[in-house]
Design an enzyme around this catalytic site. Structure first.
Site, PDB file in Angstrom:
ATOM      1  N   ARG A   1       6.898 -11.075  -3.325  1.00 46.86           N
ATOM      2  CA  ARG A   1       7.073 -10.183  -1.813  1.00 46.86           C
ATOM      3  C   ARG A   1       6.198 -10.793  -0.381  1.00 46.86           C
ATOM      4  O   ARG A   1       6.270 -10.494   0.546  1.00 46.86           O
ATOM      5  CB  ARG A   1       6.095  -8.813  -1.797  1.00 46.86           C
ATOM      6  CG  ARG A   1       7.654  -8.090  -1.908  1.00 46.86           C
ATOM      7  CD  ARG A   1       7.242  -6.392  -2.446  1.00 46.86           C
ATOM      8  NE  ARG A   1       8.088  -5.968  -3.040  1.00 46.86           N
ATOM      9  CZ  ARG A   1       8.002  -5.119  -4.010  1.00 46.86           C
ATOM     10  NH1 ARG A   1       7.082  -4.029  -3.397  1.00 46.86           N
ATOM     11  NH2 ARG A   1       9.001  -4.242  -4.129  1.00 46.86           N
TER      12      ARG A   1
ATOM     13  N   HIS B   1       3.029  -1.356   1.767  1.00 47.33           N
ATOM     14  CA  HIS B   1       3.817  -0.352   1.285  1.00 47.33           C
ATOM     15  C   HIS B   1       3.406   0.639  -0.124  1.00 47.33           C
ATOM     16  O   HIS B   1       3.421   0.516  -0.483  1.00 47.33           O
ATOM     17  CB  HIS B   1       5.176  -1.223   0.259  1.00 47.33           C
ATOM     18  CG  HIS B   1       6.226  -0.704  -0.651  1.00 47.33           C
ATOM     19  ND1 HIS B   1       6.793   0.120  -0.332  1.00 47.33           N
ATOM     20  CD2 HIS B   1       5.940  -1.919  -1.772  1.00 47.33           C
ATOM     21  CE1 HIS B   1       7.494   0.021  -1.539  1.00 47.33           C
ATOM     22  NE2 HIS B   1       6.912  -0.840  -2.065  1.00 47.33           N
TER      23      HIS B   1
ATOM     24  N   ARG C   1       1.319  -7.344  -6.217  1.00 44.67           N
ATOM     25  CA  ARG C   1       2.817  -6.917  -7.356  1.00 44.67           C
ATOM     26  C   ARG C   1       3.740  -7.197  -7.535  1.00 44.67           C
ATOM     27  O   ARG C   1       4.299  -7.606  -6.220  1.00 44.67           O
ATOM     28  CB  ARG C   1       2.321  -5.446  -7.043  1.00 44.67           C
ATOM     29  CG  ARG C   1       3.251  -4.856  -7.713  1.00 44.67           C
ATOM     30  CD  ARG C   1       3.048  -3.540  -8.099  1.00 44.67           C
ATOM     31  NE  ARG C   1       3.525  -2.351  -6.296  1.00 44.67           N
ATOM     32  CZ  ARG C   1       4.572  -2.122  -6.152  1.00 44.67           C
ATOM     33  NH1 ARG C   1       6.154  -2.612  -6.874  1.00 44.67           N
ATOM     34  NH2 ARG C   1       5.487  -1.798  -4.995  1.00 44.67           N
TER      35      ARG C   1
ATOM     36  N   GLU D   1      14.640  -8.372  -8.933  1.00 43.23           N
ATOM     37  CA  GLU D   1      14.176  -8.329  -7.492  1.00 43.23           C
ATOM     38  C   GLU D   1      13.160  -9.987  -6.916  1.00 43.23           C
ATOM     39  O   GLU D   1      13.267 -10.094  -8.371  1.00 43.23           O
ATOM     40  CB  GLU D   1      13.412  -7.077  -8.089  1.00 43.23           C
ATOM     41  CG  GLU D   1      14.421  -5.747  -6.928  1.00 43.23           C
ATOM     42  CD  GLU D   1      13.805  -4.014  -7.555  1.00 43.23           C
ATOM     43  OE1 GLU D   1      12.290  -4.384  -7.050  1.00 43.23           O
ATOM     44  OE2 GLU D   1      14.304  -3.238  -7.446  1.00 43.23           O
TER      45      GLU D   1
ATOM     46  N   HIS E   1       6.143  -4.266   2.351  1.00 46.02           N
ATOM     47  CA  HIS E   1       7.696  -4.606   1.981  1.00 46.02           C
ATOM     48  C   HIS E   1       7.978  -5.464   3.252  1.00 46.02           C
ATOM     49  O   HIS E   1       7.782  -4.806   4.013  1.00 46.02           O
ATOM     50  CB  HIS E   1       8.098  -3.446   1.311  1.00 46.02           C
ATOM     51  CG  HIS E   1       8.995  -3.730   0.787  1.00 46.02           C
ATOM     52  ND1 HIS E   1      10.253  -4.471   1.007  1.00 46.02           N
ATOM     53  CD2 HIS E   1       9.379  -3.043  -0.296  1.00 46.02           C
ATOM     54  CE1 HIS E   1      10.971  -4.086  -0.344  1.00 46.02           C
ATOM     55  NE2 HIS E   1      10.598  -3.276  -0.756  1.00 46.02           N
TER      56      HIS E   1
HETATM   57  C1  SIN Z   1      12.296  -1.742  -3.547  1.00 42.09           C
HETATM   58  O1  SIN Z   1      13.113  -1.175  -4.125  1.00 42.09           O
HETATM   59  O2  SIN Z   1      12.272  -2.102  -3.393  1.00 42.09           O
HETATM   60  C2  SIN Z   1      10.686  -1.686  -3.664  1.00 42.09           C
HETATM   61  C3  SIN Z   1       9.880  -1.552  -5.445  1.00 42.09           C
HETATM   62  C4  SIN Z   1       8.660  -2.128  -5.451  1.00 42.09           C
HETATM   63  O3  SIN Z   1       7.680  -1.271  -5.115  1.00 42.09           O
HETATM   64  O4  SIN Z   1       8.695  -2.316  -6.930  1.00 42.09           O
END
Ligand code: SIN
Length: 532
Positions: free
Chosen positions: A290, A351, A386, A128, A244
């Site tokens: 993010r 988020h 985060r 990610e 997000h």
């Molecule tokens: C996501 O699945 O994009 C969210 C994961 C997160 O908030 O760490």
């Protein structure tokens, strides 16, 4: 919003009282895991505002970060967390997080959580944003549900744990600097009750409901952070609110998350002219931190005069997408979007809150007997932004720390240690105004002025608006949960705005056009204490 210590009037000699050794407020991953980690010698009550299965954790899609790959290490996980946190992470807390990740995942598997495996039967690891290695374990695209379902099924078998659903924790009861329990509203009986205890753990999650578009459930009104503040607990870093980048943008749904794992599997972002834009903003492209991706999307939307952008994963075949992202695939299809053929319209939405109740690595607050963990807490691990998939992990690692601490602390304490005779009468009067439009206006005010991009004028405008409501509604007696939530939403909006005004720099998720640089000399933590 500082005038009254408690949101409701009460007399402990007159209302029903029950005792538990430990009260845990909140039933997401942090609350339930903490309950499981406290010695079964102690009697625990979990108070949850709705039913036990409704929480932000349940909605988590992507997964849990843990350095399991042979090419990976806790050091690399540490470095990525620090980088994403924009220079504001508490290093000691981050070391605890990354070093204790694997043992807690092991424990989670023993509690029955099933994660996807590769052909060698090892946990499958995906990528990610801002992770330098593949280190996200997952259960399809409903990881939070898998974990919470399993933890809840185990906690329900524990005879020392009572689950109190539809029980809204209103305020902490603190006497002589020591937490003695909670006053809560029983929604089914429409009555207040006192829960006395040796220890209270707050794990109530975040406050996404301050914004119009959020991935959080309706219960996320920040009640735990507010009860902590009213009782004199220190809060920290409330200005850091994470948006997000990729939330479904459809007329019927603007809160459904399109997991960052979709970008982890290669999806690219395009503006409404179908141009890929992330290479213009960051060297990590779609997998930048993010805050960077959300701001880039915001900029592109502004530049192209649109209210959304697109996420494109059409180069993967249908079968792969249906297997890897079954929930996202099905949900999008329900809105007429086949992600194997169509671009998914997305926009950023609130988020996660990096700030919260200030704690140390053992979850201790500045009030004796009062602990916090999960999104409601702030021990500095996330800094100003985060890192993806560190949040479920945070709930586990620091929930367990509290479990260990509380189990040893409690050994010599008994029910008779907690005595209480307290009467609180404020003289507030009930009102008859419809508060729905006020809640709507709070959300508009926060979304427009305290969102991804901020500046002094907007923040001052928001402050004036919220202050006006605070003044008008502080004198109103709360007679139901909606009233109580309104009080909390007003208080939190005020605190988030004040913290955002205070931080005259841009850092991580807090971006101000009037202070568009990070000021590494002047700025550290933003600690919030209740004014006398
Ligand atoms: C996501 O699945 O994009 C969210 C994961 C997160 O908030 O760490």
């Amino acid at each position: 919003m500082n005038k009254y210590r408690y949101l409701v009037d009460f007399d402990t000699d007159k209302i029903e009282t029950e005792y538990h050794d430990v009260i845990i407020i909140g039933s997401g991953i942090a609350g339930v895991y903490t309950a499981l980690e406290i010695s079964s010698r102690y009697n625990i009550a979990i108070l949850t505002k709705e039913t036990i299965d409704i929480s932000n954790s349940v909605l988590a899609q992507g997964g849990i970060a843990v350095s399991l790959d042979k090419e990976d290490s806790p050091e690399l996980h540490f470095n990525d967390t620090i980088y994403a946190g924009a220079g504001l992470c508490d290093e000691k807390s981050v070391w605890v997080l990354v070093n204790e990740a694997a043992e807690n995942i092991d424990k989670l598997c023993k509690y029955g959580a099933n994660f996807d495996k590769n052909n060698q039967e090892e946990l499958s690891l995906t990528r990610e944003g801002a992770h330098s290695k593949n280190r996200i374990i997952h259960s399809g695209d409903t990881t939070g549900k898998e974990v919470c379902d399993k933890l809840i099924s185990v906690v329900k078998t524990r005879s020392n744990v009572k689950i109190k659903e539809r029980t809204f924790a209103v305020d902490l009861i603190v006497e002589n600097g020591r937490c003695k329990g909670v006053i809560a509203f029983d929604e089914d009986k429409s009555t207040y009750r006192i829960y006395l205890s040796q220890v209270v753990v707050c794990a109530t999650g975040g406050f996404g409901q301050l914004y119009h578009n959020t991935t959080n459930p309706e219960v996320a009104t920040g009640d735990g952070v507010c009860l902590a503040y009213r009782a004199g607990a220190e809060l920290m870093d409330l200005e850091f609110v994470q948006f997000h980048p990729t939330v479904l943008f459809h007329p019927q749904n603007k809160s459904f998350l399109i997991s960052e794992a979709v970008r982890g599997e290669g999806a690219i972002l395009r503006n409404i002219n179908n141009e890929r834009f992330m290479p213009r903003y960051h060297e990590l492209n779609e997998l930048a931190p993010r805050d960077v991706v959300s701001r880039a999307i915001f900029e592109e939307m502004k530049r192209t005069g649109s209210d959304h952008v697109y996420l494109d994963i059409t180069f993967k075949d249908k079968e792969h997408l249906e297997n890897r992202f079954p929930n996202i695939y099905k949900t999008c299809l329900g809105y007429g979007i086949d992600m194997s053929r169509d671009f998914i319209p997305v926009a950023p939405a609130e988020h996660y809150c990096m700030g919260g109740i200030r704690t140390d690595v053992f979850g201790r607050t500045n009030i004796e007997g009062f602990y916090a963990c999960g999104e409601a807490a702030c021990n500095g691990i996330h800094g100003a932004n985060r890192l993806a998939s560190n949040s479920l992990l945070e709930g586990l690692v620091f929930g367990r720390k509290i479990g260990d601490e509380v189990s040893s602390l409690m050994s010599d304490k008994t029910k008779s240690d907690v005595k209480l005779s307290l009467r609180y009468e404020s003289g507030r009067k009930s009102g008859d105004e419809d508060i729905n439009h006020i809640i709507d206006d709070i959300k508009s005010t926060m979304t427009e002025n305290v969102g991804i991009i901020r500046n002094k004028d907007g923040l001052l405008h928001a402050k004036a608006r919220i202050d006006k409501y605070c003044e008008a509604f502080e004198e109103r007696k709360s007679v139901n949960i909606k009233d109580l939530e309104l009080q909390n939403m007003l208080l939190l909006s005020k605190l988030v705005i004040e913290s955002s005004l205070e931080r005259e720099e841009s850092r991580g998720a807090h971006y101000r056009t009037d202070f568009d640089r990070t000021d590494n000399v002047k700025w550290k933590r933003n600690i919030i204490r209740k004014k006398a």
